[in-house]
Design an enzyme around this catalytic site. Structure first.
Site, PDB file in Angstrom:
ATOM      1  N   TYR A   1     -26.941  14.085   1.665  1.00 41.11           N
ATOM      2  CA  TYR A   1     -27.442  12.738   1.900  1.00 41.11           C
ATOM      3  C   TYR A   1     -28.839  12.550   1.304  1.00 41.11           C
ATOM      4  CZ  TYR A   1     -23.801  12.711   5.582  1.00 41.11           C
ATOM      5  OH  TYR A   1     -22.636  12.792   6.273  1.00 41.11           O
TER       6      TYR A   1
ATOM      7  N   VAL B   1     -33.021  17.455   6.231  1.00 34.51           N
ATOM      8  CA  VAL B   1     -33.145  18.897   6.054  1.00 34.51           C
ATOM      9  C   VAL B   1     -32.031  19.610   6.809  1.00 34.51           C
ATOM     10  CG1 VAL B   1     -34.583  20.924   6.449  1.00 34.51           C
ATOM     11  CG2 VAL B   1     -35.634  18.774   5.731  1.00 34.51           C
TER      12      VAL B   1
ATOM     13  N   TYR C   1     -19.260  20.483  17.421  1.00 32.27           N
ATOM     14  CA  TYR C   1     -20.301  19.681  16.792  1.00 32.27           C
ATOM     15  C   TYR C   1     -21.150  18.967  17.835  1.00 32.27           C
ATOM     16  CZ  TYR C   1     -22.631  17.364  12.955  1.00 32.27           C
ATOM     17  OH  TYR C   1     -23.588  16.961  12.072  1.00 32.27           O
TER      18      TYR C   1
ATOM     19  N   GLY D   1     -35.949  17.063   1.679  1.00 31.44           N
ATOM     20  CA  GLY D   1     -34.562  17.459   1.531  1.00 31.44           C
ATOM     21  C   GLY D   1     -33.900  16.654   0.435  1.00 31.44           C
ATOM     22  N   SER D   2     -34.565  16.571  -0.716  1.00 31.43           N
ATOM     23  CA  SER D   2     -34.171  15.636  -1.775  1.00 31.43           C
ATOM     24  C   SER D   2     -33.169  16.198  -2.768  1.00 31.43           C
ATOM     25  CB  SER D   2     -35.422  15.188  -2.544  1.00 31.43           C
ATOM     26  OG  SER D   2     -36.083  16.306  -3.128  1.00 31.43           O
ATOM     27  N   SER D   3     -32.704  17.422  -2.586  1.00 29.00           N
ATOM     28  CA  SER D   3     -31.907  18.064  -3.636  1.00 29.00           C
ATOM     29  C   SER D   3     -30.430  18.194  -3.324  1.00 29.00           C
ATOM     30  CB  SER D   3     -32.464  19.472  -3.920  1.00 29.00           C
ATOM     31  OG  SER D   3     -32.330  20.294  -2.766  1.00 29.00           O
TER      32      SER D   3
ATOM     33  N   ASP E   1     -41.119  25.211   1.071  1.00 22.51           N
ATOM     34  CA  ASP E   1     -40.525  25.244   2.407  1.00 22.51           C
ATOM     35  C   ASP E   1     -41.127  24.103   3.222  1.00 22.51           C
ATOM     36  OD1 ASP E   1     -39.627  25.754   4.955  1.00 22.51           O
ATOM     37  OD2 ASP E   1     -40.476  27.766   5.096  1.00 22.51           O
ATOM     38  N   ALA E   2     -40.340  23.081   3.463  1.00 23.49           N
ATOM     39  CA  ALA E   2     -40.853  21.890   4.149  1.00 23.49           C
ATOM     40  C   ALA E   2     -41.313  22.184   5.571  1.00 23.49           C
ATOM     41  CB  ALA E   2     -39.771  20.804   4.185  1.00 23.49           C
TER      42      ALA E   2
ATOM     43  N   LYS F   1     -28.993  17.523  17.489  1.00 19.23           N
ATOM     44  CA  LYS F   1     -28.916  16.098  17.141  1.00 19.23           C
ATOM     45  C   LYS F   1     -29.469  15.230  18.264  1.00 19.23           C
ATOM     46  CE  LYS F   1     -26.891  16.892  13.210  1.00 19.23           C
ATOM     47  NZ  LYS F   1     -27.660  16.770  11.946  1.00 19.23           N
TER      48      LYS F   1
END
Length: 398
Positions: free
Chosen positions: A56, A141, A239, A51-53, A113-114, A248
């Site tokens: 966070y 992600v 949330y 999820g590097s793009s 697709d991770a 979560k």
């Protein structure tokens, strides 16, 4: 080279097109706001950042490269340019991140697709061949759906309350005019909650950690973290107490399980509770836009950026600073947000917020600009009337 004059398009918080130069400038800004480590001459640790793009994950990637000359691999799932649309914002951000890092650092980017088994195999083959073992696994992600790599079942996440309907204030824009609206959501069914957990919980994070362990790629002292958010009690019904909260909780349960399993290998696992941020994922959550606008109005320059938070995280992961753990063994980066006085001020403004009072209570212009920046728009110094080179190659193939 393709030159096009482009416009944002879209509606609300969603943009059809991204601006290449604007996206690059956003990465430049992140780069400048992460510090250089005292000793950055030699090769850095090895990290796998999933999820590097964006959000966070992007900040963590930039901080790792800028401050620690991190080697390794970033994974993102981004769309290339088509005849009608530009490439996705994350595509352009990744290209600029690679340029700033430079070829000598040894950090590659995989567009995949991770969630898929193929991405895991390709990524681990590269890491094994290039580095041998991995020091850090960062998982960040946010996705609307996930295909289970074993069963092939496609799970779709939903943003809904649990138990009872949710009605609350929201921030809306009629053109450029901010409004306080309201939204009512019916509670999720059990199947919707379970599907959201499958997408946004810890199942895929566990698969990545286990895949590294099975391949013998875990370095002594290995540390894996999953980026998360808790949220205020003002947004809790949608949330933390909603379908997202169930996911979560599953993420946190996964961290505790991984911690026990990694301990014999000298490893650690934690969730990281980051502070509020304007991200492509957060703009889709009702009430978060209004809450974040109020929070920024209260904090002003004390509102911590993702670059500041990522820098603080890496200082803890690399041992420069002690881990800031709460009673649930989560790494906390959000103390600035959940100061009692700050939350009391936000709560007071939340109660008083109407369309008529919004201008004096919330920083809506800042929020709207931050949303635009997610796609490379509203960035100072960019000439949006000039044609742009929209065809930008992905930085590296592995």
């Amino acid at each position: 080279m393709t030159l096009r004059t482009i416009s944002p398009g879209g509606r609300g918080f969603l943009y059809v097109n991204s601006h290449p130069e604007g996206c690059a400038a956003v990465v430049d800004d992140l780069w400048q706001h992460t510090g250089t480590a005292a000793d950055s001459a030699g090769p850095g640790p090895v990290a796998l950042i999933i999820g590097s793009s964006a959000g966070y994950g992007l900040a963590a990637t930039v901080a790792a490269l800028r401050s620690y000359r991190m080697r390794g691999l970033g994974i993102a799932f981004e769309a290339p340019e088509t005849g009608r649309r530009t490439a996705s914002a994350g595509w352009y951000r990744t290209a600029r991140t690679a340029e700033l890092a430079g070829a000598d650092v040894g950090f590659a980017f995989l567009n995949a697709d991770a969630f898929s088994a193929a991405a895991k195999e390709q990524a681990l083959d590269h890491l094994a061949a290039r580095y041998g073992k991995v020091d850090h696994l960062i998982y960040s992600v946010a996705a609307p759906r996930r295909t289970d790599p074993v069963t092939g079942e496609v799970h779709h996440s939903v943003i809904k309350p649990l138990g009872s309907a949710y009605r609350a204030k929201t921030l809306q824009f009629d053109g450029d005019t901010p409004l306080v609206g309201s939204l009512e959501l019916e509670p999720a069914e059990d199947a919707e909650r379970d599907a959201t957990v499958q997408v946004m919980g810890g199942a895929d994070w566990r698969l990545w950690a286990e895949a590294l362990a099975d391949r013998g790629l875990i370095q002594d002292g290995f540390h894996t973290v999953a980026l998360s958010y808790v949220g205020s009690d003002l947004t809790a019904p949608i949330y933390r107490a909603g379908t997202i909260g169930a996911a979560k909780q599953h993420l946190e349960d996964t961290a505790r399980g991984l911690q026990q399993e990694l301990a014999p290998l000298g490893g650690q696992a934690h969730t990281v509770v980051a502070g509020a941020a304007v991200t492509q994922a957060s703009t889709a959550i009702p009430s978060i836009a209004l809450y974040t606008s109020l929070l920024h109005a209260v904090l002003g320059d004390s509102f911590q950026s993702t670059a500041q938070q990522a820098t603080a995280l890496w200082r803890q992961l690399t041992g420069e600073a002690p881990l800031q753990l709460d009673e649930q063994q989560r790494i906390r980066l959000d103390g600035w947000e959940f100061d009692d006085k700050v939350q009391a001020a936000v709560r007071e403004r939340w109660t008083a917020a109407t369309t008529d009072t919004l201008a004096e209570l919330a920083d809506t212009s800042w929020f709207r600009t931050q949303v635009g920046r997610l796609y490379g728009w509203d960035v100072p110094g960019i000439d949006y009337s000039a044609p742009s080179r929209t065809t930008v190659p992905w930085p590296s193939a592995i």
